[in-house]
Write a protein that holds these residues in place. Structure first.
Motif, mmCIF file in Angstrom:
data_model
loop_
_atom_site.group_PDB
_atom_site.id
_atom_site.type_symbol
_atom_site.label_atom_id
_atom_site.label_comp_id
_atom_site.label_asym_id
_atom_site.label_seq_id
_atom_site.Cartn_x
_atom_site.Cartn_y
_atom_site.Cartn_z
ATOM 1 N N SER A 67 -48.677 -5.108 -9.555
ATOM 2 C CA SER A 67 -47.381 -5.538 -9.030
ATOM 3 C C SER A 67 -46.239 -4.674 -9.519
ATOM 4 N N ILE A 69 -41.834 -4.101 -8.014
ATOM 5 C CA ILE A 69 -40.878 -4.315 -6.940
ATOM 6 C C ILE A 69 -40.032 -3.069 -6.799
ATOM 7 N N ILE A 96 -41.079 -0.407 0.742
ATOM 8 C CA ILE A 96 -41.889 -1.624 0.926
ATOM 9 C C ILE A 96 -42.941 -1.404 2.005
ATOM 10 N N SER A 103 -45.577 -4.314 -3.707
ATOM 11 C CA SER A 103 -44.358 -5.115 -3.738
ATOM 12 C C SER A 103 -44.584 -6.570 -3.367
#
Length: 261
Positions: A67, A69, A96, A103
Motif C-alpha cells: 500500500s 497513496i 492512480i 493506491s
C-alpha cells in the motif's frame, strides 16, 4: 543454466512472495483492511498461511508492503503558475490509474484502519514536508496546500470508491480541465500592484472625489451658501471658490421692439 537451477529454492520463494503480494493487493483493494484475512490472501495465492506470516510478519506488515497513496505533487510543480491546478490533477489521476493496486488498498481502508488513515493524512497534509506548500507564496500556504489535497482526495473518493457515475465515467482530461481552474484561488495569489498601477488607481480615486466636491459645492451654492462659506470649509479663498464654481450668468431679458406706423 539448467532447468533445475532456474527453479531452485530462491526462485520458488520469489514466486511465492509475488503471488502473495498480488493476492493481497487484489483483496485489500476490493474488501479493505478489516475484511481481508491472512487466510484469504494465502488461499488466493495458493500458499500456506504460515508462509504469509513468515514473509511479512502480520497482516499489517503485508498491508504496508502493498500500500501507498500517490498524492505527491512534486512532479507537477514546474510550469506556468496559472496552470498548476490542472497539472496537479493530471499528475494524481495518472498515478492512480497507472498503478491502482498500490493506491486502492489505502483508499479503501482509510476509514477503518489507522495505518491507512495516517498514510492518507500524510499524503494530504504533511506539515513541514510539503513540496506544494513550499511552492506557494502569500499567506496561509500550509492551509491552502492542505485544502488542495482535500479537494483532490474528494475527487479520488468520488471516482474510485463511491463510483459516482458522472465522475467515474468522465475522462481524466475532462475532470482536469473542469476542476483545475477551481483550485487556482488556493494556488496563486494576486501580485501586489506596481507603482504605476497604484498611481493610476490613486488618480482615478482623486478624480472621482473632485467630481463629487464640485457637485456638492454647486448644490450648496444653489441652496443659498456663499463663496465665503465654501472657502472657509474647503480652506481656500472666496475668490478661488468663485473662480472654481462661478454662478451662471443671468439670462438677459428679451427686448421687444415696437414699431409705430
Amino acid at each position: 543454466m539448467t532447468a533445475p537451477e532456474q527453479d531452485g529454492p530462491g526462485a520458488r520463494r520469489t514466486r511465492s512472495r509475488q503471488a502473495i503480494l498480488a493476492a493481497a493487493r487484489e483483496l485489500f483493494s476490493t474488501h479493505g483492511y478489516e475484511q481481508t484475512t491472512v487466510r484469504a490472501v494465502a488461499h488466493r495465492a495458493g500458499v500456506d498461511p504460515a508462509l504469509v506470516m513468515k514473509y511479512f510478519g502480520s497482516k499489517e506488515g503485508l498491508f504496508d508492503a502493498v500500500s501507498e497513496i500517490g498524492l505527491s505533487f512534486g512532479g507537477a510543480l514546474s510550469g506556468p503558475p496559472e496552470q498548476l491546478g490542472e497539472r496537479l490533477l493530471a499528475h494524481v489521476l495518472a498515478d492512480i490509474d497507472g498503478r491502482p493496486d498500490r493506491s486502492m488498498p489505502v483508499l479503501r481502508s482509510m476509514l477503518t484502519h489507522p495505518q491507512a488513515a495516517e498514510a492518507v493524512r500524510c499524503a494530504v497534509a504533511d506539515p513541514g514536508n510539503s513540496p506544494l506548500a513550499d511552492a506557494l507564496t502569500g499567506e496561509d500556504v500550509e492551509l491552502r496546500a492542505t485544502l488542495v489535497g482535500t479537494v483532490v482526495l474528494g475527487l479520488l473518493v468520488s471516482r474510485y470508491l463511491l463510483r459516482v457515475p458522472e465522475v467515474d465515467e468522465a475522462p481524466a482530461e475532462q475532470l482536469t480541465a473542469l476542476l483545475g481552474p477551481c483550485l487556482r484561488p488556493l494556488l496563486t495569489t494576486d501580485p501586489a500592484p506596481g507603482p504605476l498601477a497604484a498611481l493610476t488607481a490613486a488618480e482615478t480615486e482623486r478624480r472621482a472625489a473632485a467630481a463629487r466636491v464640485d457637485r456638492l459645492a454647486r448644490e450648496a451654492l444653489a441652496a443659498g451658501a456663499s463663496y465665503a462659506d465654501l472657502g472657509h470649509l474647503l480652506g481656500i479663498t472666496r475668490q478661488a471658490a468663485r473662480k472654481r464654481w462661478p454662478r451662471p450668468e443671468p439670462t438677459p431679458a428679451t427686448t421687444q421692439v415696437v414699431t409705430h406706423s
